[in-house]
Motif scaffolding. Structure first.
Motif, PDB file in Angstrom:
ATOM      1  N   TRP A  37     -26.632  28.485  37.292  1.00  0.00           N
ATOM      2  CA  TRP A  37     -26.126  27.840  36.092  1.00  0.00           C
ATOM      3  C   TRP A  37     -26.563  28.634  34.870  1.00  0.00           C
ATOM      4  N   LEU A  38     -25.639  28.760  33.915  1.00  0.00           N
ATOM      5  CA  LEU A  38     -26.005  29.275  32.599  1.00  0.00           C
ATOM      6  C   LEU A  38     -25.994  28.082  31.647  1.00  0.00           C
ATOM      7  N   LEU A  39     -27.104  27.817  31.013  1.00  0.00           N
ATOM      8  CA  LEU A  39     -27.228  26.710  30.065  1.00  0.00           C
ATOM      9  C   LEU A  39     -27.215  27.278  28.657  1.00  0.00           C
ATOM     10  N   ALA A  40     -26.093  27.059  27.943  1.00  0.00           N
ATOM     11  CA  ALA A  40     -25.911  27.600  26.594  1.00  0.00           C
ATOM     12  C   ALA A  40     -26.165  26.513  25.556  1.00  0.00           C
ATOM     13  N   GLU A  41     -26.609  26.942  24.382  1.00  0.00           N
ATOM     14  CA  GLU A  41     -26.882  26.020  23.277  1.00  0.00           C
ATOM     15  C   GLU A  41     -25.811  26.224  22.205  1.00  0.00           C
ATOM     16  N   VAL A  42     -25.067  25.156  21.889  1.00  0.00           N
ATOM     17  CA  VAL A  42     -23.993  25.219  20.903  1.00  0.00           C
ATOM     18  C   VAL A  42     -24.429  24.470  19.648  1.00  0.00           C
ATOM     19  N   PHE A  43     -24.219  25.093  18.481  1.00  0.00           N
ATOM     20  CA  PHE A  43     -24.617  24.461  17.229  1.00  0.00           C
ATOM     21  C   PHE A  43     -23.845  23.169  16.994  1.00  0.00           C
ATOM     22  N   GLU A  44     -24.484  22.269  16.266  1.00  0.00           N
ATOM     23  CA  GLU A  44     -23.902  20.938  16.038  1.00  0.00           C
ATOM     24  C   GLU A  44     -22.533  21.015  15.381  1.00  0.00           C
ATOM     25  N   ARG A  45     -22.344  21.942  14.445  1.00  0.00           N
ATOM     26  CA  ARG A  45     -21.063  22.036  13.745  1.00  0.00           C
ATOM     27  C   ARG A  45     -19.931  22.517  14.643  1.00  0.00           C
ATOM     28  N   GLN A  46     -20.281  23.083  15.820  1.00  0.00           N
ATOM     29  CA  GLN A  46     -19.258  23.604  16.729  1.00  0.00           C
ATOM     30  C   GLN A  46     -19.056  22.719  17.957  1.00  0.00           C
ATOM     31  N   THR A  47     -19.684  21.549  17.969  1.00  0.00           N
ATOM     32  CA  THR A  47     -19.617  20.709  19.163  1.00  0.00           C
ATOM     33  C   THR A  47     -18.200  20.239  19.484  1.00  0.00           C
ATOM     34  N   ASP A  48     -17.373  20.093  18.448  1.00  0.00           N
ATOM     35  CA  ASP A  48     -16.012  19.616  18.694  1.00  0.00           C
ATOM     36  C   ASP A  48     -15.115  20.712  19.253  1.00  0.00           C
ATOM     37  N   TRP A  49     -15.573  21.952  19.200  1.00  0.00           N
ATOM     38  CA  TRP A  49     -14.741  23.067  19.684  1.00  0.00           C
ATOM     39  C   TRP A  49     -14.806  23.239  21.195  1.00  0.00           C
ATOM     40  N   VAL A  50     -15.927  22.877  21.809  1.00  0.00           N
ATOM     41  CA  VAL A  50     -16.152  23.219  23.212  1.00  0.00           C
ATOM     42  C   VAL A  50     -15.647  22.097  24.119  1.00  0.00           C
ATOM     43  N   LYS A  51     -14.903  22.478  25.162  1.00  0.00           N
ATOM     44  CA  LYS A  51     -14.323  21.537  26.121  1.00  0.00           C
ATOM     45  C   LYS A  51     -14.525  22.071  27.540  1.00  0.00           C
TER      46      LYS A  51
ATOM     47  N   THR B 151     -23.109  32.298  20.962  1.00  0.00           N
ATOM     48  CA  THR B 151     -24.400  31.624  21.055  1.00  0.00           C
ATOM     49  C   THR B 151     -25.258  32.309  22.109  1.00  0.00           C
ATOM     50  N   VAL B 152     -26.342  31.676  22.477  1.00  0.00           N
ATOM     51  CA  VAL B 152     -27.260  32.220  23.476  1.00  0.00           C
ATOM     52  C   VAL B 152     -27.529  31.150  24.530  1.00  0.00           C
ATOM     53  N   GLY B 153     -28.081  31.583  25.644  1.00  0.00           N
ATOM     54  CA  GLY B 153     -28.423  30.660  26.721  1.00  0.00           C
ATOM     55  C   GLY B 153     -29.386  31.320  27.687  1.00  0.00           C
ATOM     56  N   TYR B 154     -29.678  30.632  28.759  1.00  0.00           N
ATOM     57  CA  TYR B 154     -30.580  31.188  29.769  1.00  0.00           C
ATOM     58  C   TYR B 154     -30.082  30.789  31.150  1.00  0.00           C
ATOM     59  N   ILE B 155     -30.429  31.625  32.116  1.00  0.00           N
ATOM     60  CA  ILE B 155     -30.020  31.397  33.506  1.00  0.00           C
ATOM     61  C   ILE B 155     -30.967  30.377  34.136  1.00  0.00           C
ATOM     62  N   GLY B 156     -30.374  29.436  34.860  1.00  0.00           N
ATOM     63  CA  GLY B 156     -31.163  28.430  35.570  1.00  0.00           C
ATOM     64  C   GLY B 156     -30.669  28.281  36.995  1.00  0.00           C
ATOM     65  N   PHE B 157     -31.436  27.557  37.813  1.00  0.00           N
ATOM     66  CA  PHE B 157     -31.023  27.308  39.192  1.00  0.00           C
ATOM     67  C   PHE B 157     -29.771  26.425  39.216  1.00  0.00           C
ATOM     68  N   ASP B 158     -28.926  26.675  40.196  1.00  0.00           N
ATOM     69  CA  ASP B 158     -27.830  25.761  40.489  1.00  0.00           C
ATOM     70  C   ASP B 158     -28.443  24.544  41.178  1.00  0.00           C
ATOM     71  N   GLU B 159     -28.553  23.447  40.440  1.00  0.00           N
ATOM     72  CA  GLU B 159     -29.278  22.296  40.957  1.00  0.00           C
ATOM     73  C   GLU B 159     -28.588  21.626  42.127  1.00  0.00           C
ATOM     74  N   THR B 160     -27.315  21.950  42.359  1.00  0.00           N
ATOM     75  CA  THR B 160     -26.658  21.425  43.555  1.00  0.00           C
ATOM     76  C   THR B 160     -27.126  22.148  44.810  1.00  0.00           C
ATOM     77  N   LYS B 161     -27.800  23.307  44.625  1.00  0.00           N
ATOM     78  CA  LYS B 161     -28.314  24.079  45.761  1.00  0.00           C
ATOM     79  C   LYS B 161     -29.836  24.188  45.707  1.00  0.00           C
ATOM     80  N   LEU B 162     -30.450  23.202  45.085  1.00  0.00           N
ATOM     81  CA  LEU B 162     -31.909  23.147  44.992  1.00  0.00           C
ATOM     82  C   LEU B 162     -32.411  22.054  45.925  1.00  0.00           C
TER      83      LEU B 162
END
Length: 533
Positions: free
Chosen positions: A287-301, A153-164
């Motif tokens: 943080w890297l925020l990735a987007e996972v397709f709906e059909r693969q939601t059960d795969w990611v843990k 999949t793809v994603g984008y880099i974001g701030f670590d909100e615990t250090k914001l």
């Protein structure tokens, strides 16, 4: 004279008797020679088999313990005639569903054995070895092994909100001087960010100095606590103690390293406690925020390993782990957000950078898989080209499962060890489709001219399902198909109407074979008069 006549007659009869005996012996010998081939067959062990369940074989007559049908004698073949070879097994009601091994359908009926001489290979494509080589046909075996659920999949880099960190004042004030002029400037912990004037802070300092001059420890502590509550740090409080004077402009310091991510005010601006003056972001981790397709939601843990690739640094791979899986999907994109925390010591990873992400979602064991390039997707169908033997190919419909890298799971349609074509398969598929179409046209013409034989049956209606185009029958044995009496659902063709029928009606019907099995294409109610006859 009479004596001579008697002697001659007796001698003639003797000669005739001898000649007749020789002829009889010759006939016996000829008869023995004619039955010599058949003699071995007659003395072979007779076998009796169930016409419905071919695995039920007995040495004597009887009935099948499964369906109760009478066993029939299995014809023995003379030496040299060859044994039948089972090509595959077919679903008893759905001819398109096949298997290489014996199995049962959803109703418990055995799959029908299709022998090599009975299998329909008219749509197979035969290609000479020279053409196969010129086309660049490559093949690979279907294998059974664990298949990793790899989420690409793809994603984008974001701030670590615990250090914001957001900077606010705790009272109304005016910004007198800014030490940071724009967003993106880097600051260190303890650097002055800006100076602010607030009447409330001035009054609090005066109270603090008065309390500091008194001898009451409680009063000193209370006034100092009030300054801290208003956001004045220890550096400023110590300066006030040393100077003994009130500071009209209070300096506000950075309490962490980072960059100024937002700067929302300018010098001279009036601010309230609700006004966000600026934000500080520490980029030592992101943080890297990735987007996972709906059909693969059960795969990611949480805890699964991940790899991140950025186009501006080809060849570099960042490794991380899934830190958090968000509880809801994005309503517009229908994707699930997944958070991965990455260390960023050199600050190579910048906020809002685009990244390719690979998440390892665990293995699915014992699955039949083929190279993904071997799968042909046409419309709503999926098929592969299977090499039946060198130079002969056949198109097989399949049902695919999960994809993992260059491989894809095949749930049904082919088995482990089947050889599939991985290149030039589209050319072969086109040829197979054309040949199958011509065969269907030929079959249609033959059917019209020869009036294709109808399969008829009779039974009693148990339920009507017009909404599903189905009818449930308790039918009598159908000899043409070798089916025993049973209760089952039948599909009906579009031109069959159920309006004139009701439950418990006795009917006669005809069946036609289609891609999904046998369907009823005509129904006739058995009248009371017919029943009485």
């Amino acid at each position: 004279m009479n004596f001579r006549l008697i002697i001659l007659t007796t001698f003639s009869l003797f000669l005739v008797a001898c000649g007749g005996g020789n002829n009889n012996e010759s006939g016996k010998s000829a008869s023995a020679q004619e039955s010599a081939v058949e003699h071995g067959v007659k003395h072979q062990d007779s076998k009796y088999v169930c016409p419905m369940h071919s695995q039920i074989i007995r040495d004597k007559e009887g009935s099948c313990p499964i369906c109760g049908m009478t066993l029939v004698e299995k014809k023995q073949k003379a030496k040299g005639s060859g044994e039948k070879v089972i090509s595959y097994y077919r679903h008893p009601h759905k001819p398109t569903i096949t298997s290489k091994v014996p199995k049962k359908d959803e109703m418990g009926m055995d799959y029908i054995a299709i022998y090599a001489e009975e299998s329909d290979d008219s749509s197979n494509v035969v290609i000479s070895p020279r053409i196969v080589q010129n086309m660049g046909v490559r093949t690979e075996k279907a294998t059974k092994s664990p298949l990793w659920r790899r989420i690409q999949t793809v994603g984008y880099i974001g701030f670590d909100e615990t250090k914001l960190r957001h900077v606010h004042l705790r009272t109304n004030a005016w910004i007198e001087k800014l030490y940071v002029k724009s967003a993106g400037e880097r600051v260190k912990k303890g650097d002055v960010l800006f100076e602010a004037y607030s009447p409330t802070l001035v009054n609090a300092q005066e109270e603090f100095l008065n309390a500091y001059r008194s001898t009451s420890k409680n009063l000193r502590k209370a006034s100092e606590d009030r300054l801290r509550a208003l956001g004045i740090n220890s550096i400023t409080i110590n300066e006030i103690k040393k100077s003994g004077t009130v500071q009209q402009n209070i300096k506000i310091y950075a309490d962490q390293n980072g960059i100024v991510s937002n700067l929302n005010i300018r010098e001279g601006a009036h601010v309230k406690p609700s006004t966000e003056i600026l934000s500080l972001a520490d980029l030592s981790s992101v943080w890297l925020l990735a987007e996972v397709f709906e059909r693969q939601t059960d795969w990611v843990k949480v805890g699964q390993s991940a790899e991140i690739y950025l186009s501006y640094l080809p060849g570099n791979v960042w490794e991380g782990r899934v830190e958090y899986v968000y509880p809801s999907l994005n309503q517009k994109t229908r994707t699930l957000k997944v958070r991965i925390r990455l260390e960023n010591p050199g600050e190579q990873l910048k906020p809002n950078m685009f990244a390719a992400v690979l998440i390892y979602g665990g293995a699915k064991n014992n699955v039949v898989s083929i190279p993904r390039e071997a799968l042909i997707r046409v419309g709503g169908e999926q098929r592969v080209i299977v090499q039946v033997k060198p130079g002969e190919f056949s198109a097989k419909n399949v049902v695919s499962g999960i994809e993992s890298g260059d491989f894809i799971e095949i749930k049904s349609g082919i088995d482990e060890g089947d050889i599939v074509v991985t290149s030039a398969q589209f050319l072969i598929d086109s040829e197979a489709s054309l040949k199958a179409s011509l065969n269907r046209m030929s079959d249609f013409e033959t059917t019209e001219s020869d009036n294709k034989k109808k399969i008829t049956g009779s039974g009693v209606i148990k339920s009507l399902k017009p909404a599903e185009n189905k009818i449930n029958l308790a039918h009598n044995p159908i000899e043409a198909l070798g089916w025993p009496a049973m209760v089952m659902d039948f599909a009906i063709t579009q031109d069959v109407s159920l309006d004139d029928f009701q439950v418990e009606d006795k009917i006669e019907f005809t069946l036609i074979e289609g891609s999904d099995g046998y369907s009823i294409n005509s129904i006739t109610k058995i009248s009371t008069t017919q029943n009485s006859k």
